[in-house]
Design an enzyme around this catalytic site. Structure first.
Site, PDB file in Angstrom:
ATOM      1  N   ARG A 115     -14.834   2.739   2.447  1.00  0.00           N
ATOM      2  CA  ARG A 115     -14.852   2.997   3.886  1.00  0.00           C
ATOM      3  C   ARG A 115     -15.393   4.401   4.112  1.00  0.00           C
ATOM      4  O   ARG A 115     -15.403   5.222   3.188  1.00  0.00           O
ATOM      5  CB  ARG A 115     -13.420   2.957   4.434  1.00  0.00           C
ATOM      6  CG  ARG A 115     -12.665   1.708   4.062  1.00  0.00           C
ATOM      7  CD  ARG A 115     -11.182   2.029   3.785  1.00  0.00           C
ATOM      8  NE  ARG A 115     -10.490   0.852   3.224  1.00  0.00           N
ATOM      9  CZ  ARG A 115      -9.906  -0.084   3.948  1.00  0.00           C
ATOM     10  NH1 ARG A 115      -9.866   0.036   5.245  1.00  0.00           N
ATOM     11  NH2 ARG A 115      -9.354  -1.120   3.379  1.00  0.00           N
ATOM     12  N   ASP A 126     -11.119  -5.458   8.692  1.00  0.00           N
ATOM     13  CA  ASP A 126      -9.865  -5.228   9.403  1.00  0.00           C
ATOM     14  C   ASP A 126      -9.792  -5.940  10.739  1.00  0.00           C
ATOM     15  O   ASP A 126     -10.105  -5.389  11.780  1.00  0.00           O
ATOM     16  CB  ASP A 126      -9.542  -3.739   9.538  1.00  0.00           C
ATOM     17  CG  ASP A 126      -8.571  -3.345   8.434  1.00  0.00           C
ATOM     18  OD1 ASP A 126      -8.039  -4.255   7.779  1.00  0.00           O
ATOM     19  OD2 ASP A 126      -8.346  -2.141   8.225  1.00  0.00           O
ATOM     20  N   ARG A 170      -0.431  -1.569   2.378  1.00  0.00           N
ATOM     21  CA  ARG A 170       0.133  -2.917   2.201  1.00  0.00           C
ATOM     22  C   ARG A 170      -0.877  -3.805   1.491  1.00  0.00           C
ATOM     23  O   ARG A 170      -0.973  -4.996   1.782  1.00  0.00           O
ATOM     24  CB  ARG A 170       0.502  -3.517   3.545  1.00  0.00           C
ATOM     25  CG  ARG A 170      -0.654  -3.463   4.533  1.00  0.00           C
ATOM     26  CD  ARG A 170      -0.409  -4.381   5.672  1.00  0.00           C
ATOM     27  NE  ARG A 170      -1.382  -4.104   6.709  1.00  0.00           N
ATOM     28  CZ  ARG A 170      -1.536  -4.851   7.764  1.00  0.00           C
ATOM     29  NH1 ARG A 170      -0.784  -5.889   7.940  1.00  0.00           N
ATOM     30  NH2 ARG A 170      -2.435  -4.562   8.661  1.00  0.00           N
ATOM     31  N   ASP A 191     -11.575   4.600   9.004  1.00  0.00           N
ATOM     32  CA  ASP A 191     -11.036   3.895   7.833  1.00  0.00           C
ATOM     33  C   ASP A 191     -11.311   2.398   7.912  1.00  0.00           C
ATOM     34  O   ASP A 191     -11.119   1.688   6.928  1.00  0.00           O
ATOM     35  CB  ASP A 191      -9.523   4.150   7.678  1.00  0.00           C
ATOM     36  CG  ASP A 191      -8.736   3.800   8.925  1.00  0.00           C
ATOM     37  OD1 ASP A 191      -9.069   4.331   9.996  1.00  0.00           O
ATOM     38  OD2 ASP A 191      -7.799   2.994   8.839  1.00  0.00           O
ATOM     39  N   LYS A 214      -3.482  -8.677   0.694  1.00  0.00           N
ATOM     40  CA  LYS A 214      -3.082  -7.887   1.867  1.00  0.00           C
ATOM     41  C   LYS A 214      -1.737  -8.415   2.360  1.00  0.00           C
ATOM     42  O   LYS A 214      -1.621  -9.608   2.655  1.00  0.00           O
ATOM     43  CB  LYS A 214      -4.161  -8.017   2.941  1.00  0.00           C
ATOM     44  CG  LYS A 214      -3.970  -7.135   4.150  1.00  0.00           C
ATOM     45  CD  LYS A 214      -5.198  -7.222   5.057  1.00  0.00           C
ATOM     46  CE  LYS A 214      -4.946  -6.540   6.392  1.00  0.00           C
ATOM     47  NZ  LYS A 214      -6.073  -6.747   7.323  1.00  0.00           N
ATOM     48  N   GLY A 233       4.883  -2.650   4.141  1.00  0.00           N
ATOM     49  CA  GLY A 233       3.920  -3.186   3.182  1.00  0.00           C
ATOM     50  C   GLY A 233       3.638  -4.665   3.325  1.00  0.00           C
ATOM     51  O   GLY A 233       2.915  -5.258   2.526  1.00  0.00           O
TER      52      GLY A 233
HETATM   53  P1  AMP Z   1      -4.890  -0.893   9.820  1.00  0.00           P
HETATM   54  O1  AMP Z   1      -4.455  -0.732  11.237  1.00  0.00           O
HETATM   55  O2  AMP Z   1      -4.594  -2.267   9.263  1.00  0.00           O
HETATM   56  O3  AMP Z   1      -6.317  -0.503   9.617  1.00  0.00           O
HETATM   57  O4  AMP Z   1      -3.996   0.080   8.964  1.00  0.00           O
HETATM   58  C1  AMP Z   1      -4.008   1.478   9.113  1.00  0.00           C
HETATM   59  C2  AMP Z   1      -3.170   2.099   8.035  1.00  0.00           C
HETATM   60  O5  AMP Z   1      -1.799   1.674   8.140  1.00  0.00           O
HETATM   61  C3  AMP Z   1      -3.584   1.721   6.616  1.00  0.00           C
HETATM   62  O6  AMP Z   1      -3.336   2.828   5.788  1.00  0.00           O
HETATM   63  C4  AMP Z   1      -2.662   0.579   6.290  1.00  0.00           C
HETATM   64  O7  AMP Z   1      -2.497   0.395   4.900  1.00  0.00           O
HETATM   65  C5  AMP Z   1      -1.376   1.037   6.946  1.00  0.00           C
HETATM   66  N1  AMP Z   1      -0.519  -0.103   7.274  1.00  0.00           N
HETATM   67  C6  AMP Z   1      -0.714  -1.049   8.202  1.00  0.00           C
HETATM   68  N2  AMP Z   1       0.292  -1.926   8.228  1.00  0.00           N
HETATM   69  C7  AMP Z   1       1.183  -1.542   7.289  1.00  0.00           C
HETATM   70  C8  AMP Z   1       2.452  -2.040   6.842  1.00  0.00           C
HETATM   71  N3  AMP Z   1       3.012  -3.134   7.361  1.00  0.00           N
HETATM   72  N4  AMP Z   1       3.066  -1.360   5.847  1.00  0.00           N
HETATM   73  C9  AMP Z   1       2.519  -0.262   5.320  1.00  0.00           C
HETATM   74  N5  AMP Z   1       1.349   0.257   5.701  1.00  0.00           N
HETATM   75  C10 AMP Z   1       0.675  -0.369   6.680  1.00  0.00           C
HETATM   76 MG    MG Z   2      -7.527  -0.540   8.149  1.00  0.00          MG
END
Ligand code: AMP
Ligand code: MG
Length: 472
Positions: free
Chosen positions: A179, A254, A89, A244, A109, A122
Site C-alpha cells: 500500500r 478494502d 486482523r 493505507d 482477514k 482482530g
Molecule cells: P480498515 O478500515 O479495514 O482499512 O482498517 C484500518 C486499520 O484498522 C487496519 O490497521 C486494520 O487492520 C485495523 N482494523 C480494522 N478492524 C479491526 C479489528 N476488528 N481488529 C483489529 N484491527 C482492526
Molecule cells: Mg485497510
C-alpha cells in the site's frame, strides 16, 4: 483429496522490519461457506475436502509451505497521519505463482488479534465478509482491477459489535498487499534502507520496467488514474480512500463502507464515517491525486535532495489530474457508445450527468438503456432527457456501432446496496441462496438478465440504503 497450495513466499524473505511472524488464532467450529474454484485453478491450488478447507481458511490449520505473518504499514486516514496501522486482523499465509504467471497473496482477514490490532478484536463478522466476497468478485467480473475472494468461512464464534453477530473469515487474494502506507511507515521513521528495499521489491513484483523510485511513482500513478476512472464509470464509491487502502498494484482494496450509486449525484456519500464527504463519488478523482502526492513524499525520502528525481516527482503529481481526466473521458465516451474523439464530447457527457443529477436518474440503467425508450423513463421529467438525446443521436451518426460499444461499456447489473443488505440479512438467518444467486448473476454483468430482473432494478423507497458501515 488434499488441499495443495504451491506456495512461493517472497514477502517472508524480506527483513523482519516489514512484518511480524505469527499464526492465525484458531476458531471454535469452522464451516466453509464459499470456495472460489475458478480463482483456485488460476492460482494453481488443488482443492481439498470441504472440512479440510474449512480448517485452513479459518486459520485452524496451517497449510504446508505457508509462512504466516502480519504486515506493517501506516497511512493517512481522512487526511491525518496515523504512524502505525498494520494488519490488525489479517495474516498473510504466503503467495502462489499462478498458471497465468501472476504472483498473488493469500491472506486471511478476520483471523484474530496481532501486534497491530490496537483496540480491535482482530475479527470480522459475517456481513462484511460476504459483502467483500460478492463485491470484489463483481468488480473482477466488471473487469476492474481488484483483490479477490478465494474462500469464506463461518467461525462458529460470535463477535461483538453493537450486538453479538456470527464471526467469519475471508480469504482475500491480491496481486500484493503493498500500500502507499507500506512506504509511508519507513519514510516517516527515517528507515531509508527499508524504504529502498521496499521500492526495489515493488518494482520487481509489479512494474519490472520502471526505472527507480520515480519510475515506480509514474507507474502507480497511471494505474491509480485508470482505476479511479473505472470506478467512476460504474458508479462505485470506495468510501475509505485512505493511503493505507491505496494499492501499489493499482487494485481496488478494502471493501468496507463501499457502495454503488443508484440514482446519480456527484456528491453521493454512503459511508457513515465520511461526514465531510471527503470520499464522495466525484471527489475520488481529486483524492487519488492527494494519495499519489503522499506516495511521492514517501518515495523522495530515499533520494538525494539534489537529485533531479525530486523535480520529477512534482511533475508526475502535477500531471495526474490530467491523467485521471483523460482516463475518465475514455470511459465515458465508451459509455455513450463513442469510439472517435470529438471536441464537444466532454461537454455532452457533462450535460447528460447534470440532467441525470437533477432528475434522480438511475446511473446504471440510464446508460445501459441509451438508444432505447427506457432511457427517458429514468428521468423525473423525461423531456429533460429528450432535449439531450437529439444532440447525442446526431453525434452517433459518425460511429459504426454505438449500440455494441455502449453495451460493452455499460453493465446491466451491479451489486446494489439494498440487495447486499438483503443478502446479508438472509445469511444471518441461515439462508445462503441470495448470496449464491448474487455471485452467479454478477459474474456476467454485461449480459441481459431477463430472469433476474429484480437484481437490475433500483431500490423501492422502503429498500433504499442511506448509509454503509465499515463493519470493523
Ligand atoms: P480498515 O478500515 O479495514 O482499512 O482498517 C484500518 C486499520 O484498522 C487496519 O490497521 C486494520 O487492520 C485495523 N482494523 C480494522 N478492524 C479491526 C479489528 N476488528 N481488529 C483489529 N484491527 C482492526
Ligand atoms: Mg485497510
Amino acid at each position: 483429496m488434499t488441499l495443495m497450495i504451491p506456495f512461493d513466499n517472497s514477502y517472508a524473505r524480506l527483513p523482519d522490519a516489514f512484518y511480524t511472524r505469527l499464526e492465525p488464532q484458531p476458531v471454535a467450529a469452522p464451516h466453509l461457506l464459499a470456495f472460489n474454484e475458478d480463482l483456485a485453478r488460476l492460482m494453481g491450488i488443488s482443492p481439498g475436502e470441504v472440512t479440510e478447507m474449512a480448517q485452513v481458511f479459518a486459520g485452524n490449520a496451517i497449510p504446508e509451505g505457508a509462512t504466516p505473518l502480519s504486515q506493517l504499514y501506516s497511512g493517512h486516514q481522512f487526511g491525518n497521519y496515523n504512524p502505525q496501522l498494520g494488519d490488525g486482523r489479517a495474516v498473510l499465509l504466503g503467495e502462489t505463482v499462478g498458471t497465468d504467471g501472476g504472483r498473488r497473496d493469500i491472506q486471511l482477514k478476520g483471523s484474530g488479534r496481532t501486534p497491530y490490532s490496537r483496540g480491535g478484536d482482530g475479527r470480522a463478522w459475517l456481513g462484511p465478509v460476504l459483502r467483500e466476497y460478492v463485491v470484489s468478485e463483481a468488480m473482477h467480473a466488471l473487469d476492474i482491477p481488484t483483490t479477490r475472494a478465494l474462500a469464506a468461512v463461518e467461525t462458529g464464534e460470535q463477535v461483538y459489535r453493537e450486538t453479538a453477530l456470527p464471526g467469519a473469515v475471508l480469504t482475500r487474494v491480491a496481486s500484493s498487499h503493498l500500500r502507499v502506507g507500506t512506504f509511508q511507515v519507513f519514510a516517516a521513521r527515517g528507515q531509508t534502507d527499508s524504504l529502498k528495499r521496499l521500492t526495489d521489491y515493488a518494482i520487481k513484483r509489479h512494474y519490472p520496467q520502471a526505472d527507480g523510485p520515480m519510475g515506480l511513482l509514474r507507474a502507480v500513478s497511471e494505474a491509480q488514474a485508470r482505476l479511479i476512472a473505472q470506478w467512476m464509470a460504474v458508479g462505485f464509491i470506495h468510501g475509505v480512500m485512505n493511503t493505507d487502502n491505496c494499492s501499489i498494484a493499482g487494485e481496488t482494496i478494502d471493501y468496507g463502507p463501499c457502495a454503488f450509486m443508484d440514482s446519480y449525484h456527484p456528491n453521493t456519500v454512503y459511508s457513515s464515517i465520511d461526514r465531510m464527504g471527503r470520499y464522495a463519488y466525484s471527489n475520488q478523482a481529486d483524492i487519488v491525486v492527494w494519495n499519489m502526492a503522499q506516495f511521492a513524499t514517501a518515495l523522495i525520502q530515499q533520494m538525494d535532495s539534489r537529485d533531479a528525481g525530486v523535480e520529477e516527482a512534482t511533475e508526475i503529481v502535477h500531471a495526474m489530474p490530467g491523467l485521471v481526466q483523460s482516463e475518465w473521458l475514455t470511459r465515458f465516451r465508451a459509455k455513450l457508445g463513442l469510439t472517435q474523439q470529438e471536441e464537444g464530447d466532454q461537454a455532452m457527457i457533462a450535460d447528460l450527468l447534470t440532467r441525470m443529477a437533477e432528475n434522480q436518474a438511475d446511473f446504471i440503467n440510464t446508460f445501459r438503456a441509451l438508444g432505447t425508450d427506457k432511457a427517458r423513463d429514468q428521468f423525473l421529467d423525461p423531456s429533460v432527457f429528450d432535449a439531450w438525446e437529439a444532440g447525442w443521436k446526431d453525434r452517433t451518426e459518425k460511429e459504426d456501432d454505438p449500440a455494441a460499444v455502449l453495451r460493452a461499456a455499460n453493465p446491466s447489473v451491479i451489486p446494489r446496496n439494498h440487495r447486499i443488505e438483503q443478502m446479508i440479512e438472509a445469511a444471518v438467518a441461515g439462508d445462503y441462496a441470495p448470496f449464491h444467486r448474487l455471485n452467479a448473476v454478477l459474474s456476467r454483468p454485461y449480459d441481459d438478465h431477463p430472469d433476474d430482473g429484480d437484481l437490475t432494478h433500483p431500490p423501492a423507497e422502503s429498500e433504499v440504503v442511506r448509509a454503509t458501515f465499515c463493519g470493523t
